[in-house]
Design an enzyme around this catalytic site. Structure first.
Site, PDB file in Angstrom:
ATOM      1  CB  THR A  11      -6.903  -2.868   5.520  1.00 58.39           C
ATOM      2  OG1 THR A  11      -7.303  -3.240   4.233  1.00 58.39           O
ATOM      3  CG2 THR A  11      -8.010  -2.190   6.248  1.00 58.39           C
ATOM      4  CB  THR A  56      -9.303  -0.760   3.523  1.00 59.96           C
ATOM      5  OG1 THR A  56      -8.507  -1.543   2.643  1.00 59.96           O
ATOM      6  CG2 THR A  56     -10.729  -0.722   2.996  1.00 59.96           C
ATOM      7  CD  GLU A  87      -8.721  -5.507  -1.675  1.00 64.70           C
ATOM      8  OE1 GLU A  87      -8.916  -6.210  -0.664  1.00 64.70           O
ATOM      9  OE2 GLU A  87      -7.917  -5.837  -2.562  1.00 64.70           O
ATOM     10  CD  GLU A 136     -12.118  -2.009  -0.422  1.00 69.62           C
ATOM     11  OE1 GLU A 136     -11.883  -3.096   0.128  1.00 69.62           O
ATOM     12  OE2 GLU A 136     -11.405  -1.009  -0.254  1.00 69.62           O
ATOM     13  N   GLY A 154      -6.181  -7.344   6.951  1.00 68.95           N
ATOM     14  CA  GLY A 154      -5.745  -8.676   6.544  1.00 68.95           C
ATOM     15  C   GLY A 154      -6.708  -9.436   5.655  1.00 68.95           C
ATOM     16  N   GLY A 155      -7.561  -8.728   4.881  1.00 65.90           N
ATOM     17  CA  GLY A 155      -8.496  -9.441   4.007  1.00 65.90           C
ATOM     18  C   GLY A 155      -9.344 -10.389   4.831  1.00 65.90           C
TER      19      GLY A 155
HETATM   20  N1  GLU Z   1     -10.925  -5.337   0.916  1.00 62.78           N
HETATM   21  C1  GLU Z   1     -10.746  -5.799   2.228  1.00 62.78           C
HETATM   22  C2  GLU Z   1     -12.059  -6.134   2.907  1.00 62.78           C
HETATM   23  O1  GLU Z   1     -12.925  -5.338   2.908  1.00 62.78           O
HETATM   24  C3  GLU Z   1     -10.062  -4.758   3.029  1.00 62.78           C
HETATM   25  C4  GLU Z   1      -9.502  -5.306   4.253  1.00 62.78           C
HETATM   26  C5  GLU Z   1      -8.135  -5.906   4.024  1.00 62.78           C
HETATM   27  O2  GLU Z   1      -7.867  -6.365   2.930  1.00 62.78           O
HETATM   28  O3  GLU Z   1      -7.340  -5.905   4.956  1.00 62.78           O
HETATM   29  O4  GLU Z   1     -12.226  -7.176   3.424  1.00 62.78           O
END
Ligand code: GLU
Length: 655
Positions: free
Chosen positions: A440, A458, A460, A479, A530-531
């Site tokens: 992202t 993002t 995703e 996403e 970074g999720g």
């Molecule tokens: N799908 C992730 C989230 O919303 C996006 C952010 C990422 O993976 O860096 O948490």
């Protein structure tokens, strides 16, 4: 380190700490003060720190005419050009987003979503534009349980099939932001990006590496391979990437407006493209989005959540993101520890500090798994989760001399007056936890008037689904894989899991675009990709700025530590030379001795994993000078503007 903060302010901080202790430590916007039951018997509060946080150091190149901090130099330039022409932070943010779609196509774009945090200086008002993708009307809770796919392959297959494409929100958000709070037209924001898409640009080493190490995502679909692997050869650093289809799409939107996307020819092409499936039963992996889903998509203006941390108001993303609530819980837990005080064994990178951070992360992630999701669909007990007495019950579980056994989620409902159901039971059983690092981008803008945009955006995973809309040149997100794959309905309450799939629902995010205030003045703004590690990157940077008194660039450079589940081990950084000061082997051994996992064998360096990419700004409270910091983990770039005489600001003392 901090020559500017006057003694008066330090005295003010001490006073405000006392006031905070008396008045309760946090607030959640849009909730009234909640009467709480107090601490349960046997629970003791952790020691309260008396150390006064030094606040950020206002070091580095200073500006007054606005600053952009972006993960790519061409996108930073697009934003700075807008500011230089007299545009505001919202105008600049729009131009940056479209340029990122061109130069960082693997991370964000019109095929995705995100959260744009905005502070309007004149109105002293902050809000978040929720552009999170939505599940289509035909989505079902068990849609990801594809038959004939082994559990280990399920995520990979689902995340590269149309089934995981959420109805995109980015274009709607940028359009709305410009119409309501911008001063330029959508077509103006798009024009520089369309030109670069058509004429091409030399790709940087990060994009080249993402093509080379793509897990197949640029090869699975012919339209994507044609752009990034022409003739079957992955583009290398320095290769010129031209994207004529994307240029045409951007110009179509510029001339016809967002309706051509949300219901017109681009929308029809999206609906057709997300029929792609990589499932053995093709129909099961096909996307369920219709043109009506695109026509029905709306962004939502949300109130952010806010906690007071040592006198600083940390304001971050509310549900459907878990980002702000989880960061807020951690900060409130850590407030009882003298994080910045080296004389008491804490300070940056000490075992005591890293241990407290790790345990706060594990406790907050336990709550996140159970309580957080899209509050348009499930009750998210925000006030309870950020209630100081509730958080104190959680912080009391932290043992300073040993890693705690895996903590369960707590029960914030008795602390949450907005919930009228049975407060003795949880909404749902524990849910599946997150799986993987994904990517992202985050950027931050402040303009000469003091308006701030902190925007995490993002598609995703890196490359999203890997599906490029044929003829239109942009990637579709995956996403919906942020939902639980296995429904977690609770037999006791009958409630679905907070993050189960439902029609029209937004999947739980970790994104945490953040703005920190002193009183009503914005002082720091940042965020990260970074999720689930986003939450921890934001926590690390917050502590670096507030407790460790670092400048914004030092706070970004410093190595980070992350744990993303209650049972999880430590992941930490220390590979790149700029990541200073290091977490030493002795420190890592001390953490091992406390029982922490994830660091490898005693005596070895287990801090090997890069975490996040933070772009931020800080604004000197006294002088109003603006500073930027950007992340060398990508091609982070800060561009600042000096005032012109005509702007009525003082001369060039900022050099
Ligand atoms: N799908 C992730 C989230 O919303 C996006 C952010 C990422 O993976 O860096 O948490």
């Amino acid at each position: 380190m901090n020559p500017v903060i006057p003694a008066l302010m330090r005295r003010g901080l001490r006073g405000s700490l006392a006031a905070l202790a008396a008045a309760g430590l946090c607030t959640a916007f849009a909730h009234e003060t909640v009467p709480t039951p107090g601490l349960p018997p046997g629970i003791t509060l952790p020691p309260t720190s008396e150390a006064v946080p030094p606040a950020p150091a206002w070091d580095g190149q200073a500006y007054r005419g606005g600053v952009v901090s972006v993960s790519h130099p061409l996108a930073a330039k697009a934003g700075a050009d807008v500011l230089a022409r007299g545009g505001n932070a919202i105008d600049a943010a729009a131009a940056i987003q479209f340029m990122l779609n061109v130069v960082e196509p693997q991370f964000s774009g019109i095929g995705g979503g995100g959260f744009m945090m905005v502070h309007l200086a004149r109105h002293k008002r902050s809000f978040a534009i929720d552009a999170r993708e939505k599940a289509p009307a035909a989505a079902t809770p068990a849609q990801f349980l594809l038959s004939g796919v082994a559990p280990a392959q399920l995520f990979g297959v689902a995340s590269t099939s149309g089934l995981s494409v959420g109805v995109p929100g980015t274009l709607a958000a940028v359009d709305l932001a410009l119409r309501r709070w911008g001063t330029t037209r959508l077509a103006d924001a798009i024009a520089p990006a369309a030109a670069v898409a058509e004429n091409g640009f030399a790709i940087n080493r990060f994009l080249a590496a993402n093509i080379a190490n793509d897990g197949g995502r640029t090869s699975f679909q012919p339209e994507t391979a044609a752009v990034f692997r022409p003739g079957g050869v992955p583009l290398a650093t320095g290769a010129v990437l031209k994207q004529p289809d994307l240029a045409r799409t951007l110009r179509l939107i510029a001339s016809q407006g967002p309706g051509v996307f949300y219901g017109g020819e681009i929308g029809q092409a999206i609906v057709a493209a997300q029929q792609r499936s990589r499932s053995p039963v093709a129909a099961e992996g096909a996307g369920r989005m219709t043109l009506q889903d695109l026509k029905d998509y709306r962004v939502v203006i949300r109130e952010p959540v806010q906690v007071d941390y040592r006198g600083w108001k940390v304001t971050s993303m509310s549900p459907p993101s878990s980002g702000g609530l989880t960061v807020g819980q951690m900060l409130l837990m850590l407030q009882g520890f003298p994080i910045g005080d080296a004389a008491r064994g804490y300070g940056f990178g000490s075992p005591a500090t890293l241990h407290a951070m790790t345990e706060a992360m594990r406790l907050a992630f336990a709550d996140r798994a159970v309580w957080m999701g899209d509050e348009d669909f499930v009750h998210v007990p925000k006030a309870g989760l950020l209630n100081p007495d509730y958080v104190a019950t959680r912080a009391a579980l932290i043992n300073t001399s040993a890693r705690m056994a895996t903590p369960a989620a707590g029960n914030p409902l008795p602390y949450d007056a907005s919930f009228s159901g049975n407060k003795a039971t949880r909404l749902a059983a524990d849910e599946t936890d997150e799986h993987r690092p994904s990517h992202t981008t985050h950027y931050t803008v402040v303009d000469k008037w003091g308006n701030v945009v902190s925007y995490t955006t993002t598609i995703e995973a890196t490359w999203g689904t890997g599906i490029t809309v044929p003829g239109y040149g942009f990637l579709l997100n995956n996403e919906l894989t942020d939902f639980n794959f296995t429904p977690t309905a609770n037999a006791a309450t009958g409630n679905p899991g907070a993050n189960d799939v439902a029609p029209g629902k937004r999947p739980r995010s970790s994104m945490a675009p953040t703005i920190v205030f002193r009183g009503d003045k914005p002082v720091m703004a940042y965020g990260s990709p970074g999720g689930a590690t986003i939450i921890n990157s934001v926590l690390n940077v917050t502590l670096n700025l507030i407790d460790h008194g670092m400048s914004i660039q030092q706070a970004i450079n410093a190595p980070r530590l992350s744990v993303t589940s209650a049972a999880g081990g430590i992941s930490c950084e220390g590979v790149e030379a700029f990541m200073q000061p290091r977490f030493s082997i002795a420190t890592q051994d001390a953490l091992r001795a406390l029982g922490h996992t994830g660091l490898g064998a005693p005596g070895s360096n287990g801090c090997l994993n890069p975490i996040g990419s933070v772009q931020g700004i800080v604004i000197d409270l006294e002088s109003g000078r603006q500073y930027g910091g950007a992340d060398l983990r990508r091609e982070g770039t800060v561009i600042g503007l000096k005032p012109r005489k005509a702007d009525g600001a003082k001369g060039s003392e900022d050099d």
